[in-house]
Design a protein around this motif. Structure first.
Motif, PDB file in Angstrom:
ATOM      1  N   SER A 175     -24.418  -1.882  25.420  1.00  0.00           N
ATOM      2  CA  SER A 175     -24.686  -2.115  24.011  1.00  0.00           C
ATOM      3  C   SER A 175     -25.933  -2.041  23.538  1.00  0.00           C
ATOM      4  N   SER A 176     -26.483  -2.465  22.372  1.00  0.00           N
ATOM      5  CA  SER A 176     -27.768  -2.311  21.987  1.00  0.00           C
ATOM      6  C   SER A 176     -28.833  -3.211  22.936  1.00  0.00           C
ATOM      7  N   ALA A 177     -28.407  -4.145  23.623  1.00  0.00           N
ATOM      8  CA  ALA A 177     -29.327  -4.999  24.215  1.00  0.00           C
ATOM      9  C   ALA A 177     -29.469  -4.294  25.721  1.00  0.00           C
ATOM     10  N   ALA A 178     -30.407  -4.683  26.414  1.00  0.00           N
ATOM     11  CA  ALA A 178     -30.554  -4.332  27.754  1.00  0.00           C
ATOM     12  C   ALA A 178     -29.622  -4.776  28.777  1.00  0.00           C
ATOM     13  N   THR A 179     -29.151  -6.007  28.702  1.00  0.00           N
ATOM     14  CA  THR A 179     -28.269  -6.450  29.531  1.00  0.00           C
ATOM     15  C   THR A 179     -26.998  -5.762  29.507  1.00  0.00           C
ATOM     16  N   LEU A 180     -26.346  -5.679  30.774  1.00  0.00           N
ATOM     17  CA  LEU A 180     -25.143  -4.881  30.881  1.00  0.00           C
ATOM     18  C   LEU A 180     -24.359  -6.135  31.387  1.00  0.00           C
ATOM     19  N   GLY A 237     -19.880  -1.162  23.986  1.00  0.00           N
ATOM     20  CA  GLY A 237     -19.216  -0.057  24.517  1.00  0.00           C
ATOM     21  C   GLY A 237     -20.107   1.207  24.179  1.00  0.00           C
ATOM     22  N   LEU A 238     -21.051   1.282  23.969  1.00  0.00           N
ATOM     23  CA  LEU A 238     -22.123   2.135  23.648  1.00  0.00           C
ATOM     24  C   LEU A 238     -22.219   3.067  24.854  1.00  0.00           C
ATOM     25  N   THR A 239     -22.035   2.478  26.066  1.00  0.00           N
ATOM     26  CA  THR A 239     -22.620   3.098  27.129  1.00  0.00           C
ATOM     27  C   THR A 239     -21.404   2.453  28.172  1.00  0.00           C
ATOM     28  N   GLY A 281     -18.532  -3.182  17.629  1.00  0.00           N
ATOM     29  CA  GLY A 281     -18.020  -2.285  18.789  1.00  0.00           C
ATOM     30  C   GLY A 281     -16.961  -2.774  19.547  1.00  0.00           C
ATOM     31  N   THR A 282     -16.008  -2.005  20.166  1.00  0.00           N
ATOM     32  CA  THR A 282     -15.022  -2.574  21.118  1.00  0.00           C
ATOM     33  C   THR A 282     -15.010  -1.365  22.281  1.00  0.00           C
ATOM     34  N   VAL A 283     -14.372  -2.011  23.390  1.00  0.00           N
ATOM     35  CA  VAL A 283     -13.892  -1.308  24.453  1.00  0.00           C
ATOM     36  C   VAL A 283     -12.441  -1.455  24.702  1.00  0.00           C
ATOM     37  N   THR A 284     -11.803  -0.213  24.963  1.00  0.00           N
ATOM     38  CA  THR A 284     -10.521  -0.233  25.118  1.00  0.00           C
ATOM     39  C   THR A 284     -10.155   0.387  26.295  1.00  0.00           C
ATOM     40  N   LEU A 285      -9.146  -0.160  26.984  1.00  0.00           N
ATOM     41  CA  LEU A 285      -8.387   0.613  28.366  1.00  0.00           C
ATOM     42  C   LEU A 285      -7.291   1.025  27.968  1.00  0.00           C
ATOM     43  N   LEU A 286      -6.928   2.607  28.128  1.00  0.00           N
ATOM     44  CA  LEU A 286      -5.859   3.012  27.972  1.00  0.00           C
ATOM     45  C   LEU A 286      -5.178   3.525  29.245  1.00  0.00           C
ATOM     46  N   LEU A 346      -8.422   4.953  31.395  1.00  0.00           N
ATOM     47  CA  LEU A 346      -9.510   5.578  30.568  1.00  0.00           C
ATOM     48  C   LEU A 346     -10.218   4.702  29.733  1.00  0.00           C
ATOM     49  N   ALA A 347     -11.508   4.126  30.004  1.00  0.00           N
ATOM     50  CA  ALA A 347     -12.125   3.263  29.241  1.00  0.00           C
ATOM     51  C   ALA A 347     -12.741   3.950  28.025  1.00  0.00           C
ATOM     52  N   VAL A 348     -12.313   3.510  26.932  1.00  0.00           N
ATOM     53  CA  VAL A 348     -13.014   4.148  25.647  1.00  0.00           C
ATOM     54  C   VAL A 348     -13.693   3.193  24.947  1.00  0.00           C
ATOM     55  N   GLY A 349     -15.131   3.882  24.605  1.00  0.00           N
ATOM     56  CA  GLY A 349     -15.814   2.900  23.714  1.00  0.00           C
ATOM     57  C   GLY A 349     -15.751   3.272  22.184  1.00  0.00           C
ATOM     58  N   ALA A 350     -15.969   2.430  21.314  1.00  0.00           N
ATOM     59  CA  ALA A 350     -15.839   2.527  19.657  1.00  0.00           C
ATOM     60  C   ALA A 350     -16.905   1.781  19.361  1.00  0.00           C
ATOM     61  N   PRO A 351     -18.207   2.160  19.785  1.00  0.00           N
ATOM     62  CA  PRO A 351     -19.517   1.145  19.176  1.00  0.00           C
ATOM     63  C   PRO A 351     -19.671   0.830  17.676  1.00  0.00           C
ATOM     64  N   GLY A 352     -18.985   1.584  16.829  1.00  0.00           N
ATOM     65  CA  GLY A 352     -19.405   1.490  15.461  1.00  0.00           C
ATOM     66  C   GLY A 352     -18.064   0.672  14.918  1.00  0.00           C
TER      67      GLY A 352
END
Length: 492
Positions: A187-192, A167-169, A136-141, A120-126
């Motif tokens: 993230s907040s940017a258009a670039t992925l 990690g917003l999306t 923001g962070t992205v964590t893999l569990l 599971l990939a988990v975003g914590a954008p705050g």
């Protein structure tokens, strides 16, 4: 997926589309493809599992730190007994629970490390990263024989100064067709950023690259870049494509626009990208059984709320289906609650199309569709919510017959219609009994925002209330201080 008032970053975006009635959050989405089974399976038992979150949950007294919950399937579906609840304070999970982290704001699953268990990939954008507020962070569990574990690793932001809300999306798929899971991060940017070729248990991907879809980056008044990412094979070439929901780059106005980005042997590309019908949530599934993924987008706003920005909108919300083909997205059709024999009536504020998901309920090889209207008024109860199931066929979604609708006042559905329940805050069609048929899972804003997950099984031909149950927050290890919003996000 959206959620209800939680991160302050969502407010400006929501106001642009809904007149400030609510906020919605970007959420994860990915579709079944060659890398992952048609269901999440964190413990490898062959039965589908559900991952959800309580993003605004208190953890050790920290407001909005957030939790994620894995609900494991069984022959009798999901229960409160067979689950794992994790936060950033759980042993092995990277980071520390802090106020406003929003751990679980975005979720996506795939077998990233190739060990046979979905992760599971988990975003914590705050999350505050060093001195970077809302970095923001992205964590893999990692998954295991015993299910989702507290063992995990962070996916580092390669360009933290270029954006906020890492990690917003999220979306998982196989964008280059190499048989290994890839992860797209927004993230907040258009670039992925796309992490390709699988990801090791140490957090090292096979490679990485960027792709910039033609949508706006976030600004002060509109902090979002892409609002949602959805992966699935639309052109039938064996590679995952990506649908990006965002805002038009050609104007300063907040005009919603969606784009299809094809997967290629080198990964995602904007070459050949196609604009789609507007909408802020998207799902991909083969609704007519022709071997191509069809794109289903929900636009929950009312006609006129966006002026000329939304010429195809309808009072109460609407859904668009863009059929897949060898050339990618092809013909499109739209419907609302006034179409055919779709249950209900289109009324301002219903927000039909707020959430959507696809899965095969009856095993006929055509994906079926569930659509939520969490702001549906029923009787004297405002914003109690309703979900609608529509069935796929060789000619597409059948609007003439067979449709079902469910609310908490439906016989056999746990609970009662109550003001602000928002039944349908998120929805999921997933086989959680192992019988090869998709069951329905519904999130709600039950009990003043505590949230709950309701399970409605398939009987092999349709969704039924026999064997249904509700899983409330306080039975899943979620703190009910404040408004944790359990079930407002499901991993796709």
């Amino acid at each position: 997926m959206h959620t209800f008032p939680r991160l302050t970053l969502a407010t400006a975006t929501a106001a642009a589309l809904t007149g400030g009635l609510l906020t919605f959050s970007a959420a994860s989405a990915s579709a079944a493809d060659s890398v992952k089974v048609a269901r999440a399976d964190f413990n490898g038992d062959g039965i589908g599992d559900i991952a959800t979150s309580a993003t605004t949950a208190y953890v050790s007294g920290h407001k909005g730190a957030g939790q994620v919950i894995a609900l494991y399937g069984s022959a009798t579906g999901i229960t409160t007994a067979k689950r794992t609840t994790l936060s950033q304070n759980s042993p092995g999970v990277p980071g520390t629970a802090e106020a406003g982290d929003a751990f679980g704001e975005a979720l996506a699953y795939a077998d990233f490390n190739g060990d046979g268990y979905d992760d599971l990939a988990v975003g914590a954008p705050g999350e505050k990263v060093g001195t970077d507020t809302d970095g923001g962070t992205v964590t893999l569990l990692w998954g295991s024989k015993s299910g989702l574990t507290g063992k995990g690793v962070d996916i580092k932001d390669p360009s933290p100064s270029a954006h906020d809300y890492w990690g917003l999306t999220l979306a998982a798929g196989d964008f280059d067709g190499d048989g290994k899971a890839d992860l797209a991060v927004g993230s907040s940017a258009a670039t992925l950023w796309v992490f390709k070729g699988g990801i090791s248990t140490g957090g090292t991907p096979g490679g990485r690259y960027t792709v910039k879809p033609p949508v706006q980056s976030g600004t002060g008044s509109n902090p979002y870049g892409p609002m949602k990412l959805t992966a699935g094979d639309v052109n039938g070439d064996g590679r995952s494509d990506l649908v990006v929901d965002g805002y038009e780059t050609k104007t300063s106005a907040h005009w919603n626009t969606n784009y299809w980005l094809p997967g290629t042997s080198r990964g995602l590309t904007v070459t050949g990208a196609k604009a789609l019908k507007s909408g802020v949530v998207t799902g991909i599934g083969d609704v007519n059984g022709d071997g191509y993924g069809d794109i289903v987008s929900g636009a929950a706003w009312d006609a006129g709320s966006g002026g000329t920005a939304f010429p195809d909108s309808a009072n109460g919300g609407r859904v668009a289906i863009t059929y897949g083909s060898a050339a990618g997205p092809a013909k499109a059709t739209m419907f609302n609650q006034n179409s055919g024999n779709v249950p209900g009536t289109s009324e301002k504020g219903d927000k039909f199309g707020w959430e959507i998901d696809l899965g095969d309920v009856n095993g006929d090889g055509c994906a079926d569709l569930v659509v939520s209207a969490p702001y549906e008024d029923l009787g004297s109860n405002t914003d109690t919510g309703q979900v609608t199931v529509l069935y796929g066929s060789r000619t597409g979604i059948d609007l003439a017959s067979g449709a079902q609708s469910f609310a908490q006042s439906t016989a056999g559905v746990p609970g009662d219609d109550e003001k602000d329940d928002l039944f349908g805050a998120d929805i999921k069609l997933d086989d959680v009994t192992g019988d090869g048929r998709a069951d329905l899972v519904v999130g709600s804003y039950e009990n003043g925002g505590d949230g709950a997950v309701t399970y409605l099984p398939s009987n092999g031909s349709k969704i039924t209330t026999t064997g249904s149950r509700a899983l409330p927050a306080n039975k899943l290890g979620v703190s009910t201080t404040g408004t944790p919003q359990l079930g407002a996000v499901f991993a796709d």
